[in-house]
Design a protein around this motif. Structure first.
Motif, PDB file in Angstrom:
ATOM      1  N   GLY A  70      -1.068  25.526  -5.946  1.00  0.00           N
ATOM      2  CA  GLY A  70      -1.079  24.920  -7.408  1.00  0.00           C
ATOM      3  C   GLY A  70      -0.020  25.788  -8.194  1.00  0.00           C
ATOM      4  N   PHE A  71       0.527  25.316  -9.086  1.00  0.00           N
ATOM      5  CA  PHE A  71       1.302  25.615  -9.965  1.00  0.00           C
ATOM      6  C   PHE A  71       1.191  26.999 -10.643  1.00  0.00           C
ATOM      7  CE2 PHE A  71       3.463  26.284 -14.057  1.00  0.00           C
ATOM      8  CZ  PHE A  71       4.598  25.999 -13.606  1.00  0.00           C
ATOM      9  N   LEU A  72       0.143  27.454 -11.084  1.00  0.00           N
ATOM     10  CA  LEU A  72      -0.357  28.887 -11.659  1.00  0.00           C
ATOM     11  C   LEU A  72      -0.178  29.789 -10.476  1.00  0.00           C
ATOM     12  CD1 LEU A  72      -2.472  28.445 -14.511  1.00  0.00           C
ATOM     13  CD2 LEU A  72      -0.083  28.729 -14.649  1.00  0.00           C
ATOM     14  N   ASN A  73      -0.861  29.335  -9.293  1.00  0.00           N
ATOM     15  CA  ASN A  73      -1.022  30.599  -8.428  1.00  0.00           C
ATOM     16  C   ASN A  73       0.391  30.695  -7.706  1.00  0.00           C
ATOM     17  OD1 ASN A  73      -3.890  30.736  -8.217  1.00  0.00           O
ATOM     18  ND2 ASN A  73      -4.234  28.686  -7.004  1.00  0.00           N
ATOM     19  N   GLU A  74       1.298  29.748  -7.734  1.00  0.00           N
ATOM     20  CA  GLU A  74       2.592  29.967  -7.064  1.00  0.00           C
ATOM     21  C   GLU A  74       3.534  30.646  -8.004  1.00  0.00           C
ATOM     22  OE1 GLU A  74       4.012  25.888  -5.972  1.00  0.00           O
ATOM     23  OE2 GLU A  74       2.279  25.776  -4.189  1.00  0.00           O
ATOM     24  N   LEU A  75       3.311  30.281  -9.190  1.00  0.00           N
ATOM     25  CA  LEU A  75       4.012  31.236 -10.492  1.00  0.00           C
ATOM     26  C   LEU A  75       3.544  32.736 -10.420  1.00  0.00           C
ATOM     27  CD1 LEU A  75       5.825  30.676 -13.130  1.00  0.00           C
ATOM     28  CD2 LEU A  75       3.910  30.559 -14.149  1.00  0.00           C
ATOM     29  N   PHE A  76       2.344  32.941 -10.114  1.00  0.00           N
ATOM     30  CA  PHE A  76       1.914  34.434 -10.240  1.00  0.00           C
ATOM     31  C   PHE A  76       1.874  34.913  -8.627  1.00  0.00           C
ATOM     32  CE2 PHE A  76       0.232  32.869 -14.414  1.00  0.00           C
ATOM     33  CZ  PHE A  76       1.010  33.808 -15.144  1.00  0.00           C
ATOM     34  N   ASN A  77       2.160  34.103  -7.782  1.00  0.00           N
ATOM     35  CA  ASN A  77       2.279  34.651  -6.355  1.00  0.00           C
ATOM     36  C   ASN A  77       0.840  35.148  -6.051  1.00  0.00           C
ATOM     37  OD1 ASN A  77       3.640  35.106  -3.924  1.00  0.00           O
ATOM     38  ND2 ASN A  77       4.083  37.077  -4.351  1.00  0.00           N
ATOM     39  N   ARG A  78       0.148  34.482  -6.280  1.00  0.00           N
ATOM     40  CA  ARG A  78      -1.380  34.455  -5.856  1.00  0.00           C
ATOM     41  C   ARG A  78      -1.708  34.395  -4.344  1.00  0.00           C
ATOM     42  NH1 ARG A  78      -4.969  36.504 -10.039  1.00  0.00           N
ATOM     43  NH2 ARG A  78      -6.595  36.254  -8.498  1.00  0.00           N
ATOM     44  N   MET A  79      -2.326  35.240  -3.640  1.00  0.00           N
ATOM     45  CA  MET A  79      -2.550  35.240  -2.137  1.00  0.00           C
ATOM     46  C   MET A  79      -4.029  35.114  -1.805  1.00  0.00           C
ATOM     47  SD  MET A  79       0.802  35.351  -1.432  1.00  0.00           S
ATOM     48  CE  MET A  79       1.056  36.073   0.175  1.00  0.00           C
ATOM     49  N   GLN A  80      -4.184  34.801  -0.550  1.00  0.00           N
ATOM     50  CA  GLN A  80      -5.424  34.564  -0.065  1.00  0.00           C
ATOM     51  C   GLN A  80      -5.556  34.980   1.329  1.00  0.00           C
ATOM     52  OE1 GLN A  80      -6.518  30.349  -0.774  1.00  0.00           O
ATOM     53  NE2 GLN A  80      -6.049  29.767   1.259  1.00  0.00           N
ATOM     54  N   TRP A  81      -6.839  35.561   1.788  1.00  0.00           N
ATOM     55  CA  TRP A  81      -6.952  35.905   3.038  1.00  0.00           C
ATOM     56  C   TRP A  81      -7.657  34.708   3.848  1.00  0.00           C
ATOM     57  CZ3 TRP A  81      -4.374  39.862   5.469  1.00  0.00           C
ATOM     58  CH2 TRP A  81      -3.832  40.850   4.813  1.00  0.00           C
ATOM     59  N   GLU A  82      -7.127  34.293   5.026  1.00  0.00           N
ATOM     60  CA  GLU A  82      -7.970  33.537   5.848  1.00  0.00           C
ATOM     61  C   GLU A  82      -8.022  34.404   7.161  1.00  0.00           C
ATOM     62  OE1 GLU A  82      -6.145  29.905   6.669  1.00  0.00           O
ATOM     63  OE2 GLU A  82      -5.803  29.659   4.435  1.00  0.00           O
ATOM     64  N   ILE A  83      -9.406  34.819   7.301  1.00  0.00           N
ATOM     65  CA  ILE A  83     -10.048  35.342   8.472  1.00  0.00           C
ATOM     66  C   ILE A  83     -10.675  34.462   9.318  1.00  0.00           C
ATOM     67  CG2 ILE A  83     -11.600  37.300   9.257  1.00  0.00           C
ATOM     68  CD1 ILE A  83     -11.248  38.256   5.948  1.00  0.00           C
ATOM     69  N   ILE A  84     -10.253  34.379  10.664  1.00  0.00           N
ATOM     70  CA  ILE A  84     -10.760  33.705  11.823  1.00  0.00           C
ATOM     71  C   ILE A  84     -11.706  34.375  12.718  1.00  0.00           C
ATOM     72  CG2 ILE A  84     -10.087  31.860  13.447  1.00  0.00           C
ATOM     73  CD1 ILE A  84      -7.342  31.619  11.876  1.00  0.00           C
ATOM     74  N   ILE A  85     -12.892  34.186  13.162  1.00  0.00           N
ATOM     75  CA  ILE A  85     -13.697  34.837  13.907  1.00  0.00           C
ATOM     76  C   ILE A  85     -14.016  33.845  14.862  1.00  0.00           C
ATOM     77  CG2 ILE A  85     -15.930  35.898  14.284  1.00  0.00           C
ATOM     78  CD1 ILE A  85     -15.725  36.423  11.034  1.00  0.00           C
TER      79      ILE A  85
END
Length: 72
Positions: A31-46
């Motif tokens: 998303g534009f704002l997420n990329e602009l503000f360098n927002r990140m998310q964790w993906e945890i695989i179990i």
């Protein structure tokens, strides 16, 4: 067991899963704002014999985003 309630997630009962069956990856959010503000998310695989699940958590505030896959 992985339990969701009111935006929180509990990983109770996963102590017997070996560390090599749990992976965590940090990815940029789309998303534009997420990329602009360098927002990140964790993906945890179990992975185990009972489940193969991916849990998504916002890396900045710890909010639960979603859960995908077969889980009990």
């Amino acid at each position: 067991m992985i339990v969701e309630s009111w935006g929180r997630i509990s990983f109770d009962g996963l102590e017997e899963i070996p560390e090599e069956n749990i992976q965590a990856h940090l990815f940029p959010k789309h998303g534009f704002l997420n990329e602009l503000f360098n927002r990140m998310q964790w993906e945890i695989i179990i992975k185990s014999s009972e489940m193969h699940v991916t849990v998504i958590i916002d890396a900045h505030n710890g909010d639960f985003i979603g859960i995908f896959g077969a889980h009990s």
